[in-house]
Design a protein around this motif. Structure first.
Motif, mmCIF file in Angstrom:
data_model
loop_
_atom_site.group_PDB
_atom_site.id
_atom_site.type_symbol
_atom_site.label_atom_id
_atom_site.label_comp_id
_atom_site.label_asym_id
_atom_site.label_seq_id
_atom_site.Cartn_x
_atom_site.Cartn_y
_atom_site.Cartn_z
ATOM 1 N N GLU A 294 31.882 42.963 36.039
ATOM 2 C CA GLU A 294 31.470 44.162 37.324
ATOM 3 C C GLU A 294 30.313 44.803 37.223
ATOM 4 N N ASP A 295 29.594 44.863 36.037
ATOM 5 C CA ASP A 295 28.279 45.807 35.315
ATOM 6 C C ASP A 295 27.092 44.268 34.698
ATOM 7 N N ALA A 296 27.744 43.567 34.399
ATOM 8 C CA ALA A 296 27.629 42.129 33.396
ATOM 9 C C ALA A 296 27.793 40.712 33.767
ATOM 10 N N ILE A 297 26.767 39.489 33.172
ATOM 11 C CA ILE A 297 26.545 38.474 33.263
ATOM 12 C C ILE A 297 26.526 37.824 32.271
ATOM 13 N N LEU A 298 27.848 37.075 31.721
ATOM 14 C CA LEU A 298 27.483 36.552 30.277
ATOM 15 C C LEU A 298 26.711 35.268 31.072
ATOM 16 N N PRO A 299 25.782 34.848 29.583
ATOM 17 C CA PRO A 299 26.076 33.348 29.817
ATOM 18 C C PRO A 299 26.426 32.062 29.815
ATOM 19 N N PRO A 300 26.347 31.571 30.506
ATOM 20 C CA PRO A 300 27.658 30.400 31.073
ATOM 21 C C PRO A 300 27.891 29.814 29.658
ATOM 22 N N VAL A 301 29.535 29.114 29.958
ATOM 23 C CA VAL A 301 29.391 28.717 28.751
ATOM 24 C C VAL A 301 30.880 27.698 28.683
ATOM 25 N N ASP A 302 31.499 26.534 27.727
ATOM 26 C CA ASP A 302 32.716 25.238 28.243
ATOM 27 C C ASP A 302 33.642 25.676 28.072
ATOM 28 N N LEU A 303 34.368 27.252 27.108
ATOM 29 C CA LEU A 303 35.405 26.829 27.083
ATOM 30 C C LEU A 303 35.536 28.207 27.053
ATOM 31 N N ILE A 304 36.490 28.922 27.223
ATOM 32 C CA ILE A 304 37.115 30.376 27.388
ATOM 33 C C ILE A 304 38.411 30.886 26.562
ATOM 34 N N VAL A 305 38.487 31.570 26.161
ATOM 35 C CA VAL A 305 40.051 31.640 24.862
ATOM 36 C C VAL A 305 40.407 32.950 25.875
ATOM 37 N N ALA A 306 41.024 33.346 25.708
ATOM 38 C CA ALA A 306 41.754 34.800 26.730
ATOM 39 C C ALA A 306 43.147 35.323 26.243
ATOM 40 N N ALA A 307 42.854 35.902 25.588
ATOM 41 C CA ALA A 307 43.134 36.709 23.885
ATOM 42 C C ALA A 307 43.628 37.962 24.541
ATOM 43 N N THR A 308 44.321 38.047 25.116
ATOM 44 C CA THR A 308 44.356 39.002 26.559
ATOM 45 C C THR A 308 45.751 39.477 26.520
ATOM 46 N N GLY A 309 46.584 39.378 25.461
ATOM 47 C CA GLY A 309 48.003 39.791 25.457
ATOM 48 C C GLY A 309 49.136 39.254 26.527
ATOM 49 N N PHE A 310 50.010 39.408 26.670
ATOM 50 C CA PHE A 310 50.912 38.919 27.042
ATOM 51 C C PHE A 310 52.066 39.957 28.546
ATOM 52 N N ARG A 311 52.860 39.521 29.831
ATOM 53 C CA ARG A 311 53.676 40.253 30.549
ATOM 54 C C ARG A 311 54.944 39.524 30.398
ATOM 55 N N PRO A 312 56.522 40.484 30.632
ATOM 56 C CA PRO A 312 57.434 40.327 30.161
ATOM 57 C C PRO A 312 57.652 39.151 32.338
ATOM 58 N N ASP A 313 58.020 38.083 31.943
ATOM 59 C CA ASP A 313 58.257 37.462 33.243
ATOM 60 C C ASP A 313 59.974 37.585 33.495
ATOM 61 N N LEU A 314 59.806 38.957 34.866
ATOM 62 C CA LEU A 314 60.762 39.331 35.622
ATOM 63 C C LEU A 314 61.881 38.858 36.795
ATOM 64 N N ALA A 315 60.611 37.894 37.325
ATOM 65 C CA ALA A 315 61.695 37.193 38.755
ATOM 66 C C ALA A 315 63.222 36.364 38.269
#
Length: 380
Positions: A294-315
């Motif tokens: 929202e306020d900054a831009i990171l240099p280009p990368v090859d890979l991203i690790v999303a260690a952002t947690g989990f949520r329940p599948d309620l479907a």
């Protein structure tokens, strides 16, 4: 013909540590469990992060009712003060537990539950509802669908298959789905099976929890060993005051050590930390993947690790009557006890059936999924 609940099993969704423990307790109470596991082995989700070492010792991971079944079968318990990996937990505990004569006949693998309801009752119908058995729809490995009936249901399916997206607003960021080939949700095995994928690459780890700590430490080790590659760690928090956890004062010693090791890397200037970074968009081009905040831009990368947690599948629970906190997505009574804005793993007090119950009689969510979006769950 009307079918009653008499002689029907207690259906348990998931053959992980909580699901198998639930089955052991059901047996101890003279009931018949039926464990439905989507994978082709018990602990299938744990296998996906099997390289990760717990920060809690064996004594926090072995359920007493399960231990009794194992002891009867001649099991030799691990050292209670040692720290297992995910693979250890499956190989030395869950697999032997599932193989006990008491539990083995009650476990059905390759059975993915797709929906649960009351037989003959949609969500709107009330009169006579409590006396109707549950009906569970499930699919086998080939996608063939079948149904079974149960007198009660315990959903211990966890949250592993429903990771939180990268977008700061809780939605996938624009461009996130298109970049899925370059994103790992969770903790990749960068020092083992996925070493070649990450060696020498430009990587950003997103997230501020202990999963992020593990990913950062492994990636820094890989960079040191390979002599090439770059790593950026991006977190939403603007202040780093509590970012690294309790350190020496942490109630779980190994958890404290994780944070201390990451803090050391940051303080020594070996790890680039970007704070206050809220992802708004991913943009892919010939230079790589650019993560736009929202306020900054990171240099280009090859890979991203999303260690952002989990949520329940309620479907799968859509036709059941649930009482869920609108923010935490846990049972309403449980929510203030586990809210991560107030609590950490070590400050959640013991709780049980009263806190986990729902308006749908004889239906419970147990384990990680019962905590909704809160990352404060310990198997203990």
């Amino acid at each position: 013909m009307t079918i009653t609940n008499v002689n029907l099993p207690v259906a348990i969704i998931g053959a992980g540590p909580v699901g198998l423990a639930a089955a052991a307790h059901v047996l101890a109470r003279g009931e018949t469990p039926l464990v439905l596991e989507a994978g082709d082995t018990v602990g299938a989700s744990i296998r996906k992060w099997g390289h990760v070492r717990f920060f809690s010792p064996w004594r926090y991971s072995v359920d007493p009712a399960s231990e009794r079944l194992l002891t009867e079968a001649g099991w030799v318990a691990p050292d209670p003060d040692h720290y297992p990996t995910g693979h250890d937990l499956v190989d030395r505990y869950l697999a032997p537990l599932a193989a006990t004569p008491a539990l083995r006949p009650h476990i059905r693998l390759n059975a993915r539950v797709t929906a649960i309801a009351r037989q003959g009752f949609d969500k709107m119908k009330t009169d006579g509802r409590e006396g109707a058995p549950f009906v569970l729809h499930y699919e086998d490995a080939a996608g063939n669908e079948d149904v079974l009936l149960a007198r009660a249901v315990i959903d211990a399916s966890g949250t592993w298959e429903a990771p939180n997206p990268l977008g700061a607003n809780g939605l996938p960021a624009p461009g996130e789905r298109a970049a899925a080939h370059a994103i790992h949700y969770g903790i990749p095995d960068v020092l083992g099976a996925e070493r070649a994928k990450y060696a020498g690459k430009r990587v950003v780890v997103v997230g501020s929890g202990h999963s992020a700590f593990n990913a950062v430490l492994d990636l820094m080790t890989l960079i040191e060993q390979e002599g090439t590659g770059t790593l950026t760690w991006a977190v939403r928090r603007r202040s780093i005051g509590q970012l690294f956890g309790g350190g020496e004062n942490d109630a779980l010693e190994e958890r404290g050590k994780l944070g201390a090791r990451v803090r050391d890397l940051v303080e020594r200037g070996l790890l680039r930390l970007v704070t206050g970074f809220k992802i708004a968009r991913l943009r892919a081009d010939a230079e790589g993947i650019t993560v736009v905040g929202e306020d900054a831009i990171l240099p280009p990368v090859d890979l991203i690790v999303a260690a952002t947690g989990f949520r329940p599948d309620l479907a799968v629970l859509r036709e059941l009557r649930l009482d869920l906190d609108p923010a935490v997505e846990s049972p309403t009574v449980l929510a203030p006890m586990i809210d991560p804005n107030i609590h950490s793993c070590g400050t959640v007090r013991p709780h049980g059936a009263l806190e986990l119950k729902h308006p749908e009689t004889d239906f419970y969510i147990a384990g990680m999924k019962s905590y909704g979006r809160a990352p404060t769950f310990l198997m203990l």
